[in-house]
Scaffold this motif. Structure first.
Motif, PDB file in Angstrom:
ATOM      1  N   PHE A  87       0.975  -1.241  -0.052  1.00 38.51           N
ATOM      2  CA  PHE A  87      -0.010   0.155   0.058  1.00 38.51           C
ATOM      3  C   PHE A  87       0.802   1.251  -0.219  1.00 38.51           C
ATOM      4  CE2 PHE A  87      -2.243  -3.390   2.034  1.00 38.51           C
ATOM      5  CZ  PHE A  87      -3.562  -3.393   1.442  1.00 38.51           C
ATOM      6  N   ILE A  88       0.383   2.410  -0.668  1.00 39.56           N
ATOM      7  CA  ILE A  88       0.954   3.514  -0.433  1.00 39.56           C
ATOM      8  C   ILE A  88       0.183   4.848   0.060  1.00 39.56           C
ATOM      9  CG2 ILE A  88       1.746   5.712  -1.708  1.00 39.56           C
ATOM     10  CD1 ILE A  88       2.929   3.832  -3.945  1.00 39.56           C
ATOM     11  N   PHE A  89       0.619   5.427   1.116  1.00 43.45           N
ATOM     12  CA  PHE A  89      -0.053   6.237   1.868  1.00 43.45           C
ATOM     13  C   PHE A  89       0.494   7.752   1.498  1.00 43.45           C
ATOM     14  CE2 PHE A  89      -1.043   9.033   5.293  1.00 43.45           C
ATOM     15  CZ  PHE A  89      -2.251   8.902   5.672  1.00 43.45           C
ATOM     16  N   ASP A  90      -0.589   8.417   1.064  1.00 46.00           N
ATOM     17  CA  ASP A  90      -0.364   9.871   0.714  1.00 46.00           C
ATOM     18  C   ASP A  90      -0.674  11.106   1.713  1.00 46.00           C
ATOM     19  OD1 ASP A  90      -0.641  12.562  -0.166  1.00 46.00           O
ATOM     20  OD2 ASP A  90      -1.125  11.748  -2.239  1.00 46.00           O
ATOM     21  N   ILE A  91       0.202  11.502   2.393  1.00 44.27           N
ATOM     22  CA  ILE A  91       0.106  12.319   3.511  1.00 44.27           C
ATOM     23  C   ILE A  91      -0.560  13.713   3.217  1.00 44.27           C
ATOM     24  CG2 ILE A  91       2.395  11.628   4.498  1.00 44.27           C
ATOM     25  CD1 ILE A  91       3.388  14.286   4.187  1.00 44.27           C
ATOM     26  N   ASP A  92      -0.779  14.064   1.848  1.00 43.23           N
ATOM     27  CA  ASP A  92      -1.476  15.311   1.494  1.00 43.23           C
ATOM     28  C   ASP A  92      -3.086  15.041   1.591  1.00 43.23           C
ATOM     29  OD1 ASP A  92       0.767  16.577   1.082  1.00 43.23           O
ATOM     30  OD2 ASP A  92       0.863  16.293  -0.852  1.00 43.23           O
ATOM     31  N   THR A  93      -3.305  13.784   1.268  1.00 42.78           N
ATOM     32  CA  THR A  93      -4.922  13.453   1.255  1.00 42.78           C
ATOM     33  C   THR A  93      -5.295  12.429   2.219  1.00 42.78           C
ATOM     34  OG1 THR A  93      -4.519  11.589  -0.236  1.00 42.78           O
ATOM     35  CG2 THR A  93      -5.033  13.837  -1.373  1.00 42.78           C
ATOM     36  N   ASN A  94      -4.026  11.948   2.912  1.00 41.65           N
ATOM     37  CA  ASN A  94      -4.286  11.100   4.020  1.00 41.65           C
ATOM     38  C   ASN A  94      -5.131   9.880   3.695  1.00 41.65           C
ATOM     39  OD1 ASN A  94      -3.085  12.402   6.167  1.00 41.65           O
ATOM     40  ND2 ASN A  94      -4.856  13.351   7.039  1.00 41.65           N
ATOM     41  N   SER A  95      -4.703   9.367   2.553  1.00 41.00           N
ATOM     42  CA  SER A  95      -5.347   8.324   1.778  1.00 41.00           C
ATOM     43  C   SER A  95      -4.476   7.234   1.230  1.00 41.00           C
ATOM     44  CB  SER A  95      -6.131   8.722   0.584  1.00 41.00           C
ATOM     45  OG  SER A  95      -5.145   9.183  -0.428  1.00 41.00           O
ATOM     46  N   TRP A  96      -5.110   5.831   1.604  1.00 43.85           N
ATOM     47  CA  TRP A  96      -4.577   4.836   1.100  1.00 43.85           C
ATOM     48  C   TRP A  96      -4.781   4.223  -0.339  1.00 43.85           C
ATOM     49  CZ3 TRP A  96      -0.485   2.675   3.955  1.00 43.85           C
ATOM     50  CH2 TRP A  96      -0.454   2.986   5.488  1.00 43.85           C
ATOM     51  N   THR A  97      -3.722   3.548  -0.884  1.00 42.48           N
ATOM     52  CA  THR A  97      -3.885   3.115  -2.194  1.00 42.48           C
ATOM     53  C   THR A  97      -3.134   1.664  -2.150  1.00 42.48           C
ATOM     54  OG1 THR A  97      -3.918   5.254  -3.492  1.00 42.48           O
ATOM     55  CG2 THR A  97      -3.574   3.393  -4.659  1.00 42.48           C
ATOM     56  N   GLU A  98      -3.845   0.598  -2.719  1.00 40.64           N
ATOM     57  CA  GLU A  98      -3.343  -0.491  -2.755  1.00 40.64           C
ATOM     58  C   GLU A  98      -2.745  -0.762  -4.026  1.00 40.64           C
ATOM     59  OE1 GLU A  98      -4.206  -5.267  -1.808  1.00 40.64           O
ATOM     60  OE2 GLU A  98      -5.906  -3.931  -2.095  1.00 40.64           O
ATOM     61  N   LEU A  99      -1.393  -1.205  -4.134  1.00 38.95           N
ATOM     62  CA  LEU A  99      -0.630  -1.772  -5.188  1.00 38.95           C
ATOM     63  C   LEU A  99      -0.718  -3.013  -5.785  1.00 38.95           C
ATOM     64  CD1 LEU A  99       2.846  -0.044  -4.538  1.00 38.95           C
ATOM     65  CD2 LEU A  99       0.791   1.222  -5.743  1.00 38.95           C
ATOM     66  N   LYS A 100      -0.909  -3.398  -6.938  1.00 33.35           N
ATOM     67  CA  LYS A 100      -0.941  -4.797  -7.426  1.00 33.35           C
ATOM     68  C   LYS A 100       0.163  -4.992  -8.289  1.00 33.35           C
ATOM     69  CE  LYS A 100      -5.062  -5.929  -5.650  1.00 33.35           C
ATOM     70  NZ  LYS A 100      -5.252  -6.972  -4.873  1.00 33.35           N
ATOM     71  N   LEU A 101       1.268  -5.276  -7.552  1.00 33.86           N
ATOM     72  CA  LEU A 101       2.565  -5.621  -8.418  1.00 33.86           C
ATOM     73  C   LEU A 101       3.097  -6.906  -8.086  1.00 33.86           C
ATOM     74  CD1 LEU A 101       4.441  -2.160  -7.750  1.00 33.86           C
ATOM     75  CD2 LEU A 101       3.417  -3.074 -10.072  1.00 33.86           C
ATOM     76  N   PRO A 102       3.474  -7.726  -9.124  1.00 33.07           N
ATOM     77  CA  PRO A 102       3.924  -9.101  -8.864  1.00 33.07           C
ATOM     78  C   PRO A 102       5.132  -9.162  -8.207  1.00 33.07           C
ATOM     79  CG  PRO A 102       4.220  -8.523 -11.249  1.00 33.07           C
ATOM     80  CD  PRO A 102       3.379  -7.389 -10.684  1.00 33.07           C
ATOM     81  N   GLN A 103       6.079  -8.358  -8.206  1.00 28.95           N
ATOM     82  CA  GLN A 103       7.215  -8.320  -7.410  1.00 28.95           C
ATOM     83  C   GLN A 103       7.077  -8.309  -6.111  1.00 28.95           C
ATOM     84  OE1 GLN A 103       6.382  -6.291  -9.938  1.00 28.95           O
ATOM     85  NE2 GLN A 103       8.207  -5.220 -10.776  1.00 28.95           N
ATOM     86  N   LEU A 104       5.915  -7.751  -5.344  1.00 26.23           N
ATOM     87  CA  LEU A 104       5.730  -7.589  -4.303  1.00 26.23           C
ATOM     88  C   LEU A 104       4.387  -8.498  -3.655  1.00 26.23           C
ATOM     89  CD1 LEU A 104       5.652  -3.612  -3.676  1.00 26.23           C
ATOM     90  CD2 LEU A 104       7.661  -5.223  -3.211  1.00 26.23           C
ATOM     91  N   SER A 105       4.290  -9.509  -4.248  1.00 23.89           N
ATOM     92  CA  SER A 105       3.224 -10.334  -3.959  1.00 23.89           C
ATOM     93  C   SER A 105       3.619 -11.576  -3.178  1.00 23.89           C
ATOM     94  CB  SER A 105       2.362 -10.869  -5.410  1.00 23.89           C
ATOM     95  OG  SER A 105       3.469 -11.701  -5.984  1.00 23.89           O
ATOM     96  N   VAL A 106       4.738 -11.915  -3.033  1.00 23.73           N
ATOM     97  CA  VAL A 106       5.180 -13.011  -2.147  1.00 23.73           C
ATOM     98  C   VAL A 106       5.241 -12.634  -0.447  1.00 23.73           C
ATOM     99  CG1 VAL A 106       7.045 -14.391  -1.485  1.00 23.73           C
ATOM    100  CG2 VAL A 106       6.797 -13.655  -3.596  1.00 23.73           C
TER     101      VAL A 106
END
Length: 567
Positions: free
Chosen positions: A487-506
């Motif tokens: 997940f990436i967190f944006d401090i300007d909007t205080n919002s979470w975004t989930e990432l879908k990347l195979p490199q980070l799936s293990v």
């Protein structure tokens, strides 16, 4: 006459061992002898010292291994022209039992005689009036365990509890293996199966090795132990990188270099290759435990290591090792490559799995596990301790606002040189996914109310700052399983975004995540302007465990630009 001969031998290159506190030096290797020896350590010996004497010439190093009855390393080390002595104590190594073997081999240089020596039987040294001898310190005092209730100046304490249990419990047995350049898989189990173990064991049966019996007969399987091939300088490249582990630290020190320290891996054992240097120019690893002079930190897990770019020093604090807990501070000067241990003033408890942030040259240590006297379980801290390296003193600031509840295994990211964002962690049996922000100007904590799909509760996850307003959370442990989401967190909007990347799936927990400037980004093919502030930055993920008995030794690299574009 005999004294003159002994003195002249000590002037030549030689490797000597001392077995037991009262034992005399016993010569194991000489300039005219073989490249390697194997010595059976008597069961009555609880201390072993290995040292070199005489000029090294063109010799590069001396490898030393203490092996258990199954020929699995208990601990390893190296002698070099700059580090000429090693010592081990039985009370420091839980797997040190009877039938221990010491293997010693020389790398580099020209040996005048490479033939196999005859077996040398060196009798065990028995001092006079030895009936009362035990584990004693040099001053004659009997050694004892340190406890948290002893003097405040102690650097370790002893306790038991649920907080300090590795979630990556090993469920299988095998032999540790390391990747070589021909391996295609980037993720590797630290344990091989039985067939792989036998193949690995047979691979080293090419060179002759002398056997030295110290104080008795060799171990049962040591007598039949196959010889290992003595490595030459041209063979060192086959050891590509660190063994699989979790709970280590990976600390960038410049645009091309990061330092790996500590960790725990196979069979819940502390890594015998505790320190490595990562060169991002070609993504290569170099063993680094013997590169620096001075007293190196004891093997540990759950410690912190952070680099101060102004003083060019790495600060290592805390951690634990089995029943020992640490509140010591070790400093590695990356310019002189020398370790020093700080005699710090002020009170800070032994802590592990805490967070440590660098702000204006000071260390901000938050939370973590601390030991309690038996039979109480280990506790979690909600305190903030600050270490001032200039004064070598610990102090606690006055904080306002809503501070986080006690926890360990959380993450802390410094953003915009003004804020520390604290996420997750756990205090048995509760896992958290809340977030707090510490304003470093006001020293005020506040709860961060977020939007979007937040990460599930977790601890021992990885985190890294990606830009001036975004940071990454990846993986972790939820009390039952390792996690493989990001997940990436944006401090300007205080919002979470989930990432879908195979490199980070293990799924993995207890891994290391850092961002570094690299010559080229890996895994992002779109053409971007070379003037982009993030185009040359790369996220690196190393190690961790999957809570199923597998410990990773892979190094994953992803372009920071790719991560930000995916958010």
């Amino acid at each position: 006459m005999r004294k003159v001969e002994e003195d002249s031998k000590m002037d030549e290159f030689g490797i000597y061992g001392i077995f037991g506190l009262n034992g005399p030096p016993q010569r194991l290797l000489t300039a005219e002898g073989t490249r390697s020896v194997s010595a059976a350590v008597p069961s009555s010996v609880h201390q072993v010292v290995l040292f070199s004497s005489g000029p090294w010439g063109e010799r590069l190093c001396v490898n030393a291994e203490l092996m258990d009855a199954d020929q699995i390393p208990i601990t390893i080390g190296k002698l070099t022209p700059y580090n000429k002595c090693l010592s081990w104590e039985r009370r420091e190594e839980e797997t040190w039992t009877d039938r221990v073997t010491l293997n010693v081999s020389v790398e580099g240089g020209i040996m005048t005689n490479v033939k196999q020596e005859q077996i040398i039987v060196v009798k065990e040294y028995t001092p006079k009036n030895s009936a009362l001898c035990g584990d004693r310190e040099p001053g004659g005092k009997r050694k004892r365990e340190y406890t948290a209730e002893e003097g405040g100046g102690d650097k370790t304490s002893k306790a038991r509890g649920e907080e300090n249990v590795c979630p990556n419990g090993v469920k299988e047995k095998g032999t540790p293996v390391r990747k070589v350049k021909t391996q295609a898989k980037s993720i590797q189990k630290l344990f091989a199966n039985g067939e792989d173990a036998s193949q690995a064991k047979a691979a080293g049966n090419e060179a002759s090795e002398a056997e030295v019996v110290v104080g008795g007969t060799p171990p049962q399987n040591g007598a039949r132990m196959k010889s290992r091939q003595a490595k030459t300088p041209t063979q060192t490249s086959s050891l590509v990188g660190p063994s699989g582990r979790w709970g280590q630290t990976l600390c960038p020190i410049d645009a091309q270099t990061a330092i790996l320290i500590g960790g725990q891996g196979a069979r819940m054992q502390f890594c015998k290759d505790p320190m490595w240097k990562l060169c991002t120019e070609d993504m290569s690893w170099v063993p680094a435990e013997t590169l620096a002079e001075g007293p190196t930190p004891e093997a540990r897990i759950g410690h912190s290591a952070i680099f101060d770019p102004d003083s060019k020093r790495i600060f290592v604090f805390g951690g634990s090792k089995n029943k020992k807990w640490f509140n010591d501070v070790h400093i590695l000067d990356t310019q002189s490559w020398r370790w020093t241990m700080v005699e710090a003033q002020g009170n800070v408890p032994p802590l592990a799995y805490h967070s440590c942030s660098m702000f204006r040259g000071e260390l901000f240590v938050l939370g973590g596990v601390f030991p309690r006297p038996n039979p109480q379980p280990d506790g979690c801290s909600d305190s903030l301790y600050i270490f001032d390296p200039n004064l070598s003193i610990w102090y606690q600031p006055i904080l306002t606002g809503d501070k986080p509840s006690p926890r360990s295994g959380h993450s802390a990211c410094v953003i915009q040189e003004r804020y520390i964002y604290v996420f997750g962690g756990w205090d048995t049996p509760i896992c958290y996914n809340d977030m707090y922000m510490l304003d470093l100007g006001l020293m005020e904590f506040s709860v961060v109310k977020t939007s979007g799909k937040a990460p599930s509760p977790r601890s021992w996850h990885g985190s890294a700052v990606l830009s001036e307003n975004k940071f990454l959370i990846h993986g972790g442990y939820n009390g039952n399983n390792a996690l493989g989401d990001a997940f990436i967190f944006d401090i300007d909007t205080n919002s979470w975004t989930e990432l879908k990347l195979p490199q980070l799936s293990v799924p993995r927990a207890g891994h290391s995540i850092i961002t570094m400037e690299t010559p080229a980004c890996h895994g992002y093919s779109e053409e971007k302007s070379s003037k982009s502030s993030v185009s040359s930055r790369t996220l690196l993920v190393f190690g961790g465990g999957d809570n199923e008995g597998t410990f990773f030794s892979d190094l994953i690299s992803i372009s920071v630009e790719e991560l930000l574009a995916a958010a």
